[in-house]
Design a protein around this motif. Structure first.
Motif, PDB file in Angstrom:
ATOM      1  N   GLY A  30       0.844  -1.179   0.000  1.00 23.90           N
ATOM      2  CA  GLY A  30       0.000   0.000   0.000  1.00 23.90           C
ATOM      3  C   GLY A  30       0.880   1.230   0.000  1.00 23.90           C
ATOM      4  O   GLY A  30       2.095   1.143  -0.169  1.00 23.90           O
ATOM      5  N   GLN A  49      -4.197  -0.180   0.994  1.00 24.82           N
ATOM      6  CA  GLN A  49      -3.862  -1.259   1.925  1.00 24.82           C
ATOM      7  C   GLN A  49      -4.675  -2.492   1.547  1.00 24.82           C
ATOM      8  O   GLN A  49      -5.894  -2.448   1.448  1.00 24.82           O
ATOM      9  CB  GLN A  49      -4.150  -0.842   3.356  1.00 24.82           C
ATOM     10  CG  GLN A  49      -3.216   0.235   3.858  1.00 24.82           C
ATOM     11  CD  GLN A  49      -1.771  -0.226   3.928  1.00 24.82           C
ATOM     12  OE1 GLN A  49      -1.475  -1.316   4.397  1.00 24.82           O
ATOM     13  NE2 GLN A  49      -0.869   0.603   3.452  1.00 24.82           N
ATOM     14  N   ARG A  50      -3.975  -3.582   1.349  1.00 24.21           N
ATOM     15  CA  ARG A  50      -4.593  -4.825   0.891  1.00 24.21           C
ATOM     16  C   ARG A  50      -4.245  -5.965   1.845  1.00 24.21           C
ATOM     17  O   ARG A  50      -3.313  -5.850   2.626  1.00 24.21           O
ATOM     18  CB  ARG A  50      -4.099  -5.127  -0.516  1.00 24.21           C
ATOM     19  CG  ARG A  50      -4.509  -4.022  -1.484  1.00 24.21           C
ATOM     20  CD  ARG A  50      -4.025  -4.292  -2.883  1.00 24.21           C
ATOM     21  NE  ARG A  50      -4.400  -3.161  -3.719  1.00 24.21           N
ATOM     22  CZ  ARG A  50      -3.530  -2.424  -4.395  1.00 24.21           C
ATOM     23  NH1 ARG A  50      -2.248  -2.705  -4.368  1.00 24.21           N
ATOM     24  NH2 ARG A  50      -3.947  -1.409  -5.134  1.00 24.21           N
ATOM     25  N   PRO A  51      -4.960  -7.089   1.747  1.00 23.40           N
ATOM     26  CA  PRO A  51      -4.796  -8.182   2.714  1.00 23.40           C
ATOM     27  C   PRO A  51      -3.600  -9.096   2.462  1.00 23.40           C
ATOM     28  O   PRO A  51      -3.726 -10.308   2.335  1.00 23.40           O
ATOM     29  CB  PRO A  51      -6.112  -8.945   2.587  1.00 23.40           C
ATOM     30  CG  PRO A  51      -6.507  -8.733   1.170  1.00 23.40           C
ATOM     31  CD  PRO A  51      -6.087  -7.336   0.847  1.00 23.40           C
ATOM     32  N   GLN A  67      -9.614 -11.032   5.656  1.00 25.21           N
ATOM     33  CA  GLN A  67      -8.911 -10.068   4.818  1.00 25.21           C
ATOM     34  C   GLN A  67      -8.984  -8.673   5.422  1.00 25.21           C
ATOM     35  O   GLN A  67      -7.991  -7.942   5.438  1.00 25.21           O
ATOM     36  CB  GLN A  67      -9.466 -10.075   3.382  1.00 25.21           C
ATOM     37  CG  GLN A  67      -9.069 -11.309   2.620  1.00 25.21           C
ATOM     38  CD  GLN A  67      -9.331 -11.206   1.133  1.00 25.21           C
ATOM     39  OE1 GLN A  67      -9.611 -10.143   0.593  1.00 25.21           O
ATOM     40  NE2 GLN A  67      -9.238 -12.337   0.450  1.00 25.21           N
ATOM     41  N   THR A  68     -10.130  -8.312   5.958  1.00 22.81           N
ATOM     42  CA  THR A  68     -10.279  -7.004   6.596  1.00 22.81           C
ATOM     43  C   THR A  68      -9.365  -6.898   7.810  1.00 22.81           C
ATOM     44  O   THR A  68      -8.710  -5.878   8.027  1.00 22.81           O
ATOM     45  CB  THR A  68     -11.748  -6.766   7.011  1.00 22.81           C
ATOM     46  OG1 THR A  68     -12.577  -6.874   5.851  1.00 22.81           O
ATOM     47  CG2 THR A  68     -11.926  -5.402   7.640  1.00 22.81           C
ATOM     48  N   GLN A  70      -6.508  -8.413   8.266  1.00 23.49           N
ATOM     49  CA  GLN A  70      -5.128  -8.248   7.809  1.00 23.49           C
ATOM     50  C   GLN A  70      -4.878  -6.828   7.307  1.00 23.49           C
ATOM     51  O   GLN A  70      -3.839  -6.233   7.583  1.00 23.49           O
ATOM     52  CB  GLN A  70      -4.792  -9.257   6.696  1.00 23.49           C
ATOM     53  CG  GLN A  70      -3.370  -9.142   6.192  1.00 23.49           C
ATOM     54  CD  GLN A  70      -2.327  -9.412   7.268  1.00 23.49           C
ATOM     55  OE1 GLN A  70      -2.412 -10.417   7.973  1.00 23.49           O
ATOM     56  NE2 GLN A  70      -1.345  -8.534   7.400  1.00 23.49           N
ATOM     57  N   VAL A  71      -5.838  -6.277   6.581  1.00 23.96           N
ATOM     58  CA  VAL A  71      -5.667  -4.913   6.074  1.00 23.96           C
ATOM     59  C   VAL A  71      -5.582  -3.925   7.238  1.00 23.96           C
ATOM     60  O   VAL A  71      -4.744  -3.020   7.232  1.00 23.96           O
ATOM     61  CB  VAL A  71      -6.808  -4.520   5.111  1.00 23.96           C
ATOM     62  CG1 VAL A  71      -6.641  -3.088   4.641  1.00 23.96           C
ATOM     63  CG2 VAL A  71      -6.847  -5.439   3.910  1.00 23.96           C
ATOM     64  N   ASN A  74      -2.244  -4.018   8.668  1.00 28.26           N
ATOM     65  CA  ASN A  74      -1.308  -3.292   7.814  1.00 28.26           C
ATOM     66  C   ASN A  74      -1.421  -1.783   8.040  1.00 28.26           C
ATOM     67  O   ASN A  74      -0.411  -1.079   8.077  1.00 28.26           O
ATOM     68  CB  ASN A  74      -1.544  -3.627   6.344  1.00 28.26           C
ATOM     69  CG  ASN A  74      -1.224  -5.074   6.021  1.00 28.26           C
ATOM     70  OD1 ASN A  74      -0.598  -5.780   6.797  1.00 28.26           O
ATOM     71  ND2 ASN A  74      -1.669  -5.519   4.867  1.00 28.26           N
ATOM     72  N   TYR A  94     -13.658   1.783   2.911  1.00 25.37           N
ATOM     73  CA  TYR A  94     -13.507   0.386   2.546  1.00 25.37           C
ATOM     74  C   TYR A  94     -13.966   0.232   1.097  1.00 25.37           C
ATOM     75  O   TYR A  94     -15.049   0.686   0.745  1.00 25.37           O
ATOM     76  CB  TYR A  94     -14.395  -0.509   3.411  1.00 25.37           C
ATOM     77  CG  TYR A  94     -14.126  -0.432   4.889  1.00 25.37           C
ATOM     78  CD1 TYR A  94     -13.199  -1.280   5.487  1.00 25.37           C
ATOM     79  CD2 TYR A  94     -14.824   0.461   5.702  1.00 25.37           C
ATOM     80  CE1 TYR A  94     -12.958  -1.224   6.854  1.00 25.37           C
ATOM     81  CE2 TYR A  94     -14.592   0.516   7.069  1.00 25.37           C
ATOM     82  CZ  TYR A  94     -13.657  -0.326   7.623  1.00 25.37           C
ATOM     83  OH  TYR A  94     -13.436  -0.272   8.969  1.00 25.37           O
ATOM     84  N   VAL A 139      -8.714 -10.607  -4.017  1.00 24.51           N
ATOM     85  CA  VAL A 139      -8.684  -9.544  -3.006  1.00 24.51           C
ATOM     86  C   VAL A 139     -10.110  -9.004  -2.866  1.00 24.51           C
ATOM     87  O   VAL A 139     -10.671  -8.457  -3.805  1.00 24.51           O
ATOM     88  CB  VAL A 139      -7.701  -8.414  -3.402  1.00 24.51           C
ATOM     89  CG1 VAL A 139      -7.842  -7.229  -2.463  1.00 24.51           C
ATOM     90  CG2 VAL A 139      -6.276  -8.935  -3.396  1.00 24.51           C
ATOM     91  N   GLU A 142     -10.069  -3.502   0.083  1.00 29.01           N
ATOM     92  CA  GLU A 142      -8.928  -2.582   0.108  1.00 29.01           C
ATOM     93  C   GLU A 142      -9.371  -1.400   0.973  1.00 29.01           C
ATOM     94  O   GLU A 142     -10.536  -1.015   0.945  1.00 29.01           O
ATOM     95  CB  GLU A 142      -8.609  -2.125  -1.311  1.00 29.01           C
ATOM     96  CG  GLU A 142      -7.397  -1.244  -1.408  1.00 29.01           C
ATOM     97  CD  GLU A 142      -7.050  -0.924  -2.850  1.00 29.01           C
ATOM     98  OE1 GLU A 142      -6.851   0.277  -3.126  1.00 29.01           O
ATOM     99  OE2 GLU A 142      -6.976  -1.846  -3.685  1.00 29.01           O
TER     100      GLU A 142
END
Length: 149
Positions: A30, A49-51, A67-68, A70-71, A74, A94, A139, A142
């Motif tokens: 990201g 920002q991605r997972p 995934q959320t 992990q993002v 990040n 989001y 994905v 983001e």
């Protein structure tokens, strides 16, 4: 003269390929745009920002909740690099993979449940946008945030 320039280019390319920085920070997935973050009231933009985890692997294929999470991890790590926390976030957007007309109810619930564990107080502005395509088909989310020092 042409031979001289070809030799010079060869030397430069060799030198550049052998140069190894000693203090290279770990690359985040990201973008972090900071505008004088040490000055109170200045904004920081964290985009794309991605997972993906630190190894660059997708976390939680097919699972929007994972995934959320992990993002958001990040985002938290990016903020830490400039001495900020999730408390500094004033806006979060989001981008959820969907049909681009509306966000499915289940997606909104998954985002909301993850957000409550990362934000002690929800940011002033929270947007959820449905997008038909992300950077990769696997994905699902983001995130971008605006944080204020």
């Amino acid at each position: 003269m042409k031979l001289f320039f070809n030799a010079l280019i060869g030397i430069l390319l060799t030198a550049c390929s052998q140069a190894q920085p000693t203090d290279t920070p770990q690359v985040q997935h990201g973008y972090l745009y900071k505008v004088e973050p040490a000055i109170p009231g200045k904004e920081v933009y964290i985009c794309g920002q991605r997972p993906f985890n630190a190894a660059g692997e997708l976390v939680g294929p097919g699972n929007l909740g994972l995934q959320t999470q992990q993002v958001l991890e990040n985002v938290k790590a990016s903020l830490k690099t400039i001495n900020m926390t999730m408390l500094n976030v004033s806006q979060v957007t989001y981008f959820v993979r969907g049909d681009s007309t509306s966000v499915p109810t289940g997606s909104a619930q998954a985002l909301s449940s993850q957000a409550t564990s990362y934000f002690a107080k929800l940011p002033d502005i929270v947007e959820i946008k449905s997008v038909s395509k992300n950077v990769r088909d696997d994905v699902l989310v983001e995130i971008e945030v605006v944080a204020v020092k």
